[in-house]
Design a protein around this motif. Sequence first.
Motif, PDB file in Angstrom:
ATOM      1  N   ARG A   1     -45.882  11.234 -58.994  1.00  0.00           N
ATOM      2  CA  ARG A   1     -46.427  10.265 -57.954  1.00  0.00           C
ATOM      3  C   ARG A   1     -47.411  10.950 -57.260  1.00  0.00           C
ATOM      4  N   TRP A   2     -48.646  10.121 -57.146  1.00  0.00           N
ATOM      5  CA  TRP A   2     -49.803  10.499 -56.289  1.00  0.00           C
ATOM      6  C   TRP A   2     -49.475  10.385 -54.821  1.00  0.00           C
ATOM      7  N   LEU A   3     -49.915  11.637 -54.067  1.00  0.00           N
ATOM      8  CA  LEU A   3     -49.848  11.671 -52.635  1.00  0.00           C
ATOM      9  C   LEU A   3     -50.881  12.011 -52.198  1.00  0.00           C
ATOM     10  N   THR A   4     -51.468  11.080 -51.025  1.00  0.00           N
ATOM     11  CA  THR A   4     -52.664  11.389 -50.436  1.00  0.00           C
ATOM     12  C   THR A   4     -52.588  12.487 -49.263  1.00  0.00           C
ATOM     13  N   VAL A   5     -53.022  13.608 -49.317  1.00  0.00           N
ATOM     14  CA  VAL A   5     -52.811  14.679 -48.361  1.00  0.00           C
ATOM     15  C   VAL A   5     -54.398  15.079 -47.688  1.00  0.00           C
ATOM     16  N   ASP A   6     -54.423  15.898 -46.805  1.00  0.00           N
ATOM     17  CA  ASP A   6     -55.545  16.566 -46.026  1.00  0.00           C
ATOM     18  C   ASP A   6     -56.304  17.658 -47.199  1.00  0.00           C
ATOM     19  N   TRP A   7     -57.392  17.810 -46.855  1.00  0.00           N
ATOM     20  CA  TRP A   7     -58.188  18.823 -47.385  1.00  0.00           C
ATOM     21  C   TRP A   7     -57.530  20.174 -47.746  1.00  0.00           C
ATOM     22  N   GLN A   8     -57.200  20.716 -46.713  1.00  0.00           N
ATOM     23  CA  GLN A   8     -56.615  21.969 -46.691  1.00  0.00           C
ATOM     24  C   GLN A   8     -55.239  21.875 -47.614  1.00  0.00           C
ATOM     25  N   THR A   9     -54.475  21.210 -47.356  1.00  0.00           N
ATOM     26  CA  THR A   9     -53.224  21.274 -48.087  1.00  0.00           C
ATOM     27  C   THR A   9     -53.543  20.980 -49.735  1.00  0.00           C
ATOM     28  N   ALA A  10     -54.435  20.181 -50.169  1.00  0.00           N
ATOM     29  CA  ALA A  10     -55.177  20.136 -51.486  1.00  0.00           C
ATOM     30  C   ALA A  10     -55.593  21.262 -51.835  1.00  0.00           C
ATOM     31  N   LEU A  11     -56.536  21.905 -51.186  1.00  0.00           N
ATOM     32  CA  LEU A  11     -57.028  23.024 -51.666  1.00  0.00           C
ATOM     33  C   LEU A  11     -55.913  24.388 -51.895  1.00  0.00           C
ATOM     34  N   GLU A  12     -54.980  24.288 -50.694  1.00  0.00           N
ATOM     35  CA  GLU A  12     -54.257  25.338 -51.077  1.00  0.00           C
ATOM     36  C   GLU A  12     -53.055  24.896 -52.212  1.00  0.00           C
ATOM     37  N   TYR A  13     -52.828  23.815 -52.570  1.00  0.00           N
ATOM     38  CA  TYR A  13     -52.022  23.285 -53.813  1.00  0.00           C
ATOM     39  C   TYR A  13     -52.791  23.714 -54.990  1.00  0.00           C
ATOM     40  N   ALA A  14     -53.963  23.622 -54.887  1.00  0.00           N
ATOM     41  CA  ALA A  14     -54.991  23.930 -56.202  1.00  0.00           C
ATOM     42  C   ALA A  14     -55.040  25.212 -56.421  1.00  0.00           C
TER      43      ALA A  14
END
Length: 451
Positions: free
Chosen positions: A7-20
């Motif tokens: 499932r796709w979740l919309t998150v803040d930039w910091q979370t997305a960058l750290e996840y990547a």
Amino acid sequence: MIKQDGRWLTVDWQTALEYAASGLRDIADKQGSHTVGLLASPHSTVEELWLATQLTQALGSNNIDHRLRCAEFTSTPGKVRWLGMPIADLSVLDRALVIGSNLRKDHPLFAQRIRQAVRLGAQVSALVETQPDWAMPLHAVLQADALDWTQALASVAAAVAAEKGVEPPTGADKNGADAAATAIARSLLSGSAKAVLLGNAAAHHAQASSLLALAQWIAEQTGARLGYLTEAANTVGAQCVGAQPQKDGLNAAQMVQGALKAAVLLNVEPQWDCAAGDAALQGLQSAHTVITLSPFKTNLDISDVLLPISPFTETSGSFVNAEGRLQSFHAVVRPLGETRPAWKVLCALARMLGAEDLDFDNSQQVLARALPGVLADGLVNGGRLDNHTDAPVVVQRASVAPVTASIYQLDALVRRSPALQATHDGKSAPRRMPLPSVPIPAPASHEGSQP
């Protein structure tokens, strides 16, 4: 956006960058840096492409490539393929041979300049697969199946050799010239301002190096200049910053054949931008982590992270055009929603992965690092622009036909334009991206279509 449990979740930039960053680092540490790679569109800016190289290097990988539609990959360290002349000189040519290009559709601005030359008496010839409609009279047309282009171009070389009384290049049959090849040879041997120009299909050909070697021999024997018309806005710039495999790095074709465990896609939609098409999409599905940087909601089936970046209208940046001239620009509108310039996103990711000395306040600072050799008049250091090849001439039938994109399928922006897709060229394109009847809501990126 990040994908968890399908499932796709919309998150803040910091979370997305750290996840990547965490996903890329984990794959590099456990599977090896050789299993991590980056595919970049040559429509990306100089700044973005240079930072893409820094990102891959931070992961210890040499797997990066912008040559998405190529079928042959040769190593040309330090050489940048280019037009071979100032763009303005196209307007004053006396003679020209265009190889493997639908000139009017692939390069409409170049076509207009060459059309001006024809009005002044220039003779333009072509080696193509189908009869061209370039809105100009052509002196001679050599039609041949794209798989047989090396043989067809070798016949032109043989005709030049016969006219001059010299030995043809290896692989060229002395008796292989037909009427069209002879007409082309005689045309190139007359006049003064002459050019041999390789188009998109020639650059993407499975025997691209042999086509270049034959074109080089013809150019040398006839006193013509040799150049590539170049496919994308920043084909030359991508070469300048080294956005292609270094040392033992994987090329674009190898990366989409399932060799990667982690992939970063910069403005790339594999099934539309890669020579392998749908097979490229399937090859990337085997990767454990796929990071997509795009202004659109795309690659959702294969991606784990979608980072919404600004298109060129909403960010500053630079391109290097076909003649090697640097062209910088500024944003004309504010970024939509939570989108960010790709250079900032790549810079942040690279720093998270251990890259040092990447603290930039603006794209001009990135450019200064990316192209330190740009001259005061805005031209790339002339010593790097070099179409010379030492490749041998191999005349044989190619195994696969070259892959090119039609005028309104070339990049993600034009593919999503209903107005362009409604034109004759849009409707007749071999592969058309389906446009949604209702835009897909995109809180963290531009509205777009899911392939």
